[in-house]
Design a protein around this motif. Structure first.
Motif, PDB file in Angstrom:
ATOM      1  N   ASP A   1      58.730  12.995  51.938  1.00 44.13           N
ATOM      2  CA  ASP A   1      57.410  12.418  52.208  1.00 44.13           C
ATOM      3  C   ASP A   1      57.503  10.896  52.248  1.00 44.13           C
ATOM      4  O   ASP A   1      58.201  10.287  51.442  1.00 44.13           O
ATOM      5  N   ARG A   2      56.777  10.284  53.206  1.00 45.60           N
ATOM      6  CA  ARG A   2      56.641   8.839  53.225  1.00 45.60           C
ATOM      7  C   ARG A   2      55.542   8.446  52.238  1.00 45.60           C
ATOM      8  O   ARG A   2      54.448   9.015  52.251  1.00 45.60           O
ATOM      9  N   VAL A   3      55.846   7.492  51.369  1.00 44.83           N
ATOM     10  CA  VAL A   3      54.877   7.082  50.347  1.00 44.83           C
ATOM     11  C   VAL A   3      54.895   5.562  50.189  1.00 44.83           C
ATOM     12  O   VAL A   3      55.818   4.880  50.650  1.00 44.83           O
ATOM     13  N   TRP A   4      53.872   5.069  49.498  1.00 42.85           N
ATOM     14  CA  TRP A   4      53.801   3.665  49.104  1.00 42.85           C
ATOM     15  C   TRP A   4      53.795   3.596  47.588  1.00 42.85           C
ATOM     16  O   TRP A   4      53.035   4.303  46.927  1.00 42.85           O
ATOM     17  N   VAL A   5      54.660   2.761  47.047  1.00 42.77           N
ATOM     18  CA  VAL A   5      54.729   2.548  45.599  1.00 42.77           C
ATOM     19  C   VAL A   5      53.974   1.259  45.288  1.00 42.77           C
ATOM     20  O   VAL A   5      54.305   0.200  45.823  1.00 42.77           O
ATOM     21  N   THR A   6      52.970   1.344  44.407  1.00 38.52           N
ATOM     22  CA  THR A   6      52.175   0.170  44.074  1.00 38.52           C
ATOM     23  C   THR A   6      52.022   0.049  42.559  1.00 38.52           C
ATOM     24  O   THR A   6      52.235   1.013  41.820  1.00 38.52           O
TER      25      THR A   6
END
Length: 386
Positions: free
Chosen positions: A370-375
């Motif tokens: 899965d493509r994700v954003w880590v914030t």
């Protein structure tokens, strides 16, 4: 808050945390203590104060010097240099059997041919106490560790946790000023170890004896200790409460040793009074910190991010250009209450994120590839310069 209430609050803090009170007198003091074995420095110029009624932990890996420090306190080893004081008395030349200490070993060292009560009473008989007094002391101590109904059993008839309690009772029954614990829960399985940690803390609070514990188990130290000295290569790398060490590590070593952490290298590009910006090739972008780091531009720094402080999103946040990294889920670990995600950032750097499973899901929130954003929030990171 009124001035009187504020004063009382400060007094309460000093009472419960004497290390924050400059007028408090240490109960145990190591002054520039060094121990050499040949050319090897097992302990190197250690100074340390421990206060009355503390449950203090010496934490570190094998060979860090923690056990040598404990053995010098017990009198089993003599310092090469420096002094050790207990309750204001210099321990130089005082043999182990004359020190106001007792030690509880990892193996428990119970006499197999004696019953529980005979094991607990052994030291009292050696001291020549009257039988009636011994019976009372042993009975009270077995009640404290909840072993009264096992008094007539022998060690082989007990579980590991029960043997541990007997060893504790035998160590405490002579009312030492200091109880030394050498990996006290190392022989127990994980679940029993977790249960026994709280039992030991409760017993220590009831008897008021100063405990000094050696352990390599960070969770054990964090759960039990009022303060922890993190040791490595014979020196104390950081000293503080569990909260202080976890939230405010002073080095990559401490951050990495206590809990899980992502360490991201970067370069300081902007250091204002109220914020800092660090460029990181590891992260593939800019990292924003909500306070000054007091460094010079171009300095190499490391950002310590605990996995539980990070969030995963499927869409890029639109409200910030900082602390927002793109990547792909590479590995997943489901631990019941937690899920762990290893994300390979577009920069190639690998970062770990943990999320609580606070509700039941029909399917996992994220899956492999899965493509994700880590914030993360600007205040979530610690900035380290060593």
């Amino acid at each position: 808050m009124s001035q009187g209430a504020l004063q009382k609050a400060h007094e309460d803090v000093h009472k419960t945390q004497p290390w924050n009170n400059p007028e408090a007198v240490p109960f145990i003091r190591f002054e520039n203590v060094t121990k050499k074995f040949g050319d090897f420095y097992a302990v190197d110029d250690v100074s340390l104060d421990i206060y009355r009624h503390e449950l203090f932990a010496l934490l570190g890996g094998s060979g860090c010097g923690k056990t040598t420090l404990l053995r010098m306190l017990a009198g089993f080893e003599e310092p090469t240099a420096g002094k050790i004081f207990i309750d204001g008395v210099d321990m130089a030349g005082v043999p182990a059997y004359e020190r106001p200490t007792n030690m509880m070993f990892q193996s428990y060292a119970l006499f197999p041919h004696m019953t529980v009560e005979q094991n607990v009473a052994f030291g009292l008989h050696q001291d020549g106490l009257p039988k009636s007094e011994i019976r009372t002391l042993v009975s009270d101590m077995l009640a404290l560790v909840q072993m009264t109904k096992f008094a007539k059993r022998k060690p082989h008839q007990l579980s590991g946790g029960q043997r541990q309690r007997v060893a504790l009772a035998r160590s405490l029954v002579k009312k030492p000023k200091v109880l030394l614990l050498d990996e006290p829960l190392g022989a127990l399985d994980k679940k029993l170890r977790e249960q026994t940690q709280f039992e030991l803390v409760n017993i220590q609070e009831k008897v008021g004896t100063t405990f000094v514990m050696v352990t390599h188990d960070q969770e054990e130290a964090m759960t039990m200790a009022s303060r922890i000295a993190v040791m490595n290569e014979g020196v104390i790398r950081q000293l503080g409460t569990p909260f202080e060490l976890y939230e405010y590590p002073n080095s990559r070593f401490t951050a990495n040793f206590l809990g899980q952490v992502n360490l991201i290298e970067g370069t300081l590009v902007d250091d204002d009074e109220k914020y800092a910006v660090i460029h990181s090739d590891d992260a593939g972008g800019e990292i924003y910190i909500d306070h000054a780091v007091q460094g010079h531009e171009g300095a190499t720094l490391w950002i310590a991010l605990r996995p539980e402080r990070l969030r995963l999103l499927t869409e890029k946040p639109t409200d910030t250009k900082y602390n927002c990294l793109s990547g792909k889920v590479e590995e997943i670990g489901y631990l019941g209450g937690l899920s762990t995600y290893h994300v390979r950032l577009d920069s190639g750097f690998r970062i770990k994120v943990t999320e609580p499973n606070s509700s039941r899901h029909i399917e996992p929130r994220y899956t492999w590839e899965d493509r994700v954003w880590v914030t993360w929030e600007a205040g979530a990171a610690s900035v380290l310069n060593q």
